[in-house]
Motif scaffolding. Structure first.
Motif, mmCIF file in Angstrom:
data_model
loop_
_atom_site.group_PDB
_atom_site.id
_atom_site.type_symbol
_atom_site.label_atom_id
_atom_site.label_comp_id
_atom_site.label_asym_id
_atom_site.label_seq_id
_atom_site.Cartn_x
_atom_site.Cartn_y
_atom_site.Cartn_z
ATOM 1 N N VAL A 32 1.788 -23.667 -23.477
ATOM 2 C CA VAL A 32 1.149 -23.493 -22.362
ATOM 3 C C VAL A 32 1.605 -24.026 -21.185
ATOM 4 C CG1 VAL A 32 -1.138 -23.351 -21.214
ATOM 5 C CG2 VAL A 32 -1.078 -22.665 -23.604
ATOM 6 N N ALA A 33 1.939 -25.337 -21.192
ATOM 7 C CA ALA A 33 2.288 -26.076 -20.258
ATOM 8 C C ALA A 33 3.791 -25.598 -19.563
ATOM 9 C CB ALA A 33 2.327 -27.708 -20.457
ATOM 10 N N GLU A 34 4.362 -25.354 -20.611
ATOM 11 C CA GLU A 34 5.920 -24.988 -20.319
ATOM 12 C C GLU A 34 6.024 -23.399 -19.811
ATOM 13 O OE1 GLU A 34 8.438 -25.443 -23.672
ATOM 14 O OE2 GLU A 34 8.114 -27.794 -23.705
ATOM 15 N N GLN A 35 5.334 -22.585 -20.483
ATOM 16 C CA GLN A 35 5.318 -21.303 -20.190
ATOM 17 C C GLN A 35 4.324 -20.435 -19.393
ATOM 18 O OE1 GLN A 35 6.048 -19.564 -24.013
ATOM 19 N NE2 GLN A 35 7.861 -21.019 -24.269
ATOM 20 N N GLY A 36 3.065 -21.194 -19.321
ATOM 21 C CA GLY A 36 1.914 -20.617 -18.895
ATOM 22 C C GLY A 36 1.459 -19.813 -19.977
ATOM 23 N N VAL A 37 0.470 -18.873 -19.574
ATOM 24 C CA VAL A 37 -0.229 -17.870 -20.380
ATOM 25 C C VAL A 37 -0.449 -16.501 -19.635
ATOM 26 C CG1 VAL A 37 -1.325 -19.481 -22.031
ATOM 27 C CG2 VAL A 37 -2.617 -18.445 -19.882
ATOM 28 N N ASP A 38 -0.245 -15.750 -20.623
ATOM 29 C CA ASP A 38 -0.530 -14.163 -19.897
ATOM 30 C C ASP A 38 -2.204 -14.109 -20.066
ATOM 31 O OD1 ASP A 38 -1.460 -11.195 -20.874
ATOM 32 O OD2 ASP A 38 0.071 -11.192 -19.212
ATOM 33 N N LEU A 39 -3.125 -13.852 -19.080
ATOM 34 C CA LEU A 39 -4.493 -14.104 -19.385
ATOM 35 C C LEU A 39 -5.147 -12.834 -20.227
ATOM 36 C CD1 LEU A 39 -5.720 -15.046 -15.693
ATOM 37 C CD2 LEU A 39 -5.411 -16.698 -17.747
ATOM 38 N N GLY A 40 -4.467 -11.868 -19.940
ATOM 39 C CA GLY A 40 -4.939 -10.672 -20.817
ATOM 40 C C GLY A 40 -4.424 -11.001 -22.481
ATOM 41 N N GLU A 41 -3.337 -11.459 -22.660
ATOM 42 C CA GLU A 41 -3.045 -11.717 -23.905
ATOM 43 C C GLU A 41 -4.058 -12.950 -24.512
ATOM 44 O OE1 GLU A 41 0.919 -13.626 -26.053
ATOM 45 O OE2 GLU A 41 1.007 -12.190 -24.451
ATOM 46 N N MET A 42 -4.137 -13.838 -23.609
ATOM 47 C CA MET A 42 -4.751 -14.857 -24.056
ATOM 48 C C MET A 42 -6.185 -14.657 -24.571
ATOM 49 S SD MET A 42 -4.892 -17.946 -25.297
ATOM 50 C CE MET A 42 -3.266 -18.686 -24.682
ATOM 51 N N GLN A 43 -6.869 -13.797 -23.626
ATOM 52 C CA GLN A 43 -8.387 -13.237 -23.793
ATOM 53 C C GLN A 43 -8.376 -12.296 -25.093
ATOM 54 O OE1 GLN A 43 -10.698 -14.035 -22.063
ATOM 55 N NE2 GLN A 43 -12.208 -12.463 -22.771
ATOM 56 N N ALA A 44 -7.426 -11.546 -25.492
ATOM 57 C CA ALA A 44 -7.184 -10.739 -26.440
ATOM 58 C C ALA A 44 -7.070 -11.749 -27.923
ATOM 59 C CB ALA A 44 -6.096 -10.109 -26.648
ATOM 60 N N LYS A 45 -6.427 -12.616 -27.745
ATOM 61 C CA LYS A 45 -6.251 -13.863 -28.777
ATOM 62 C C LYS A 45 -7.419 -14.632 -29.063
ATOM 63 C CE LYS A 45 -1.400 -14.447 -28.614
ATOM 64 N NZ LYS A 45 -0.154 -15.569 -28.472
ATOM 65 N N THR A 46 -8.328 -14.670 -27.750
ATOM 66 C CA THR A 46 -9.432 -15.977 -28.157
ATOM 67 C C THR A 46 -10.570 -14.820 -28.669
ATOM 68 O OG1 THR A 46 -8.761 -17.180 -26.064
ATOM 69 C CG2 THR A 46 -11.056 -16.910 -26.494
ATOM 70 N N LEU A 47 -10.667 -13.663 -28.202
ATOM 71 C CA LEU A 47 -11.585 -12.626 -28.905
ATOM 72 C C LEU A 47 -11.179 -12.556 -30.410
ATOM 73 C CD1 LEU A 47 -13.851 -10.335 -28.740
ATOM 74 C CD2 LEU A 47 -12.086 -9.054 -28.269
ATOM 75 N N ALA A 48 -10.166 -12.435 -30.694
ATOM 76 C CA ALA A 48 -9.655 -12.340 -32.298
ATOM 77 C C ALA A 48 -10.123 -13.715 -32.744
ATOM 78 C CB ALA A 48 -8.298 -12.325 -32.481
ATOM 79 N N LYS A 49 -10.099 -14.881 -32.144
ATOM 80 C CA LYS A 49 -10.378 -16.115 -32.974
ATOM 81 C C LYS A 49 -12.043 -16.143 -33.123
ATOM 82 C CE LYS A 49 -6.411 -17.464 -33.678
ATOM 83 N NZ LYS A 49 -6.018 -17.264 -35.003
ATOM 84 N N VAL A 50 -12.686 -15.602 -31.971
ATOM 85 C CA VAL A 50 -14.063 -15.531 -32.009
ATOM 86 C C VAL A 50 -14.561 -14.659 -33.290
ATOM 87 C CG1 VAL A 50 -16.329 -14.502 -30.728
ATOM 88 C CG2 VAL A 50 -14.499 -16.008 -29.690
ATOM 89 N N GLU A 51 -13.854 -13.422 -33.379
ATOM 90 C CA GLU A 51 -14.293 -12.577 -34.628
ATOM 91 C C GLU A 51 -14.098 -13.283 -35.915
ATOM 92 O OE1 GLU A 51 -12.017 -9.124 -33.487
ATOM 93 O OE2 GLU A 51 -13.465 -8.223 -32.076
ATOM 94 N N GLU A 52 -12.952 -13.941 -35.784
ATOM 95 C CA GLU A 52 -12.760 -14.676 -37.428
ATOM 96 C C GLU A 52 -13.556 -15.746 -37.422
ATOM 97 O OE1 GLU A 52 -8.430 -16.012 -36.898
ATOM 98 O OE2 GLU A 52 -7.804 -14.127 -37.021
ATOM 99 N N LEU A 53 -13.999 -16.430 -36.419
ATOM 100 C CA LEU A 53 -15.172 -17.400 -36.640
ATOM 101 C C LEU A 53 -16.501 -16.801 -36.946
ATOM 102 C CD1 LEU A 53 -14.784 -19.707 -33.529
ATOM 103 C CD2 LEU A 53 -14.496 -20.385 -35.946
ATOM 104 N N THR A 54 -16.715 -15.560 -36.572
ATOM 105 C CA THR A 54 -17.876 -14.770 -36.994
ATOM 106 C C THR A 54 -17.822 -14.456 -38.727
ATOM 107 O OG1 THR A 54 -18.232 -13.956 -35.084
ATOM 108 C CG2 THR A 54 -19.368 -12.711 -36.688
ATOM 109 N N LEU A 55 -16.758 -14.032 -38.993
ATOM 110 C CA LEU A 55 -16.237 -13.797 -40.455
ATOM 111 C C LEU A 55 -16.322 -14.949 -41.266
ATOM 112 C CD1 LEU A 55 -13.316 -11.212 -39.865
ATOM 113 C CD2 LEU A 55 -15.694 -10.713 -40.667
ATOM 114 N N TYR A 56 -16.023 -16.089 -40.643
ATOM 115 C CA TYR A 56 -15.963 -17.458 -41.606
ATOM 116 C C TYR A 56 -17.481 -17.756 -41.887
ATOM 117 C CZ TYR A 56 -11.052 -18.416 -41.331
ATOM 118 O OH TYR A 56 -9.595 -18.579 -41.575
#
Length: 79
Positions: A32-56
């Motif tokens: 992230v420090a070197e390349q930055g982040v695409d906010l849309g892509e990061m939002q999608a990844k974050t949502l996936a992690k929230v969904e995974e947490l819900t399943l756990y």
């Protein structure tokens, strides 16, 4: 949620975090420090992690209910 979603076992997630220092499928702090982040892509990844947490949580709740039932049965047998 898709049926049969490939949720990693929590032990595997813990091992990955221990080895790599971040969640699977997420960029490291260095990336992230070197390349930055695409906010849309990061939002999608974050949502996936929230969904995974819900399943756990749902999986752990199911285990908890089973264990509580076993404990209640054992306690009633001791009386």
């Amino acid at each position: 949620f898709e049926a049969g979603y490939g949720l990693l076992p929590l032990d595997s997630v813990a091992q990955y975090i221990s080895t790599h220092g971040h969640l699977p499928g997420m960029p490291s702090a260095a990336e992230v420090a070197e390349q930055g982040v695409d906010l849309g892509e990061m939002q999608a990844k974050t949502l996936a992690k929230v969904e995974e947490l819900t399943l756990y949580v749902l999986e752990l709740r199911k285990e908890n209910v089973i264990l509580r039932e076993k404990i209640a049965k054992m306690e009633s047998e001791d009386r």
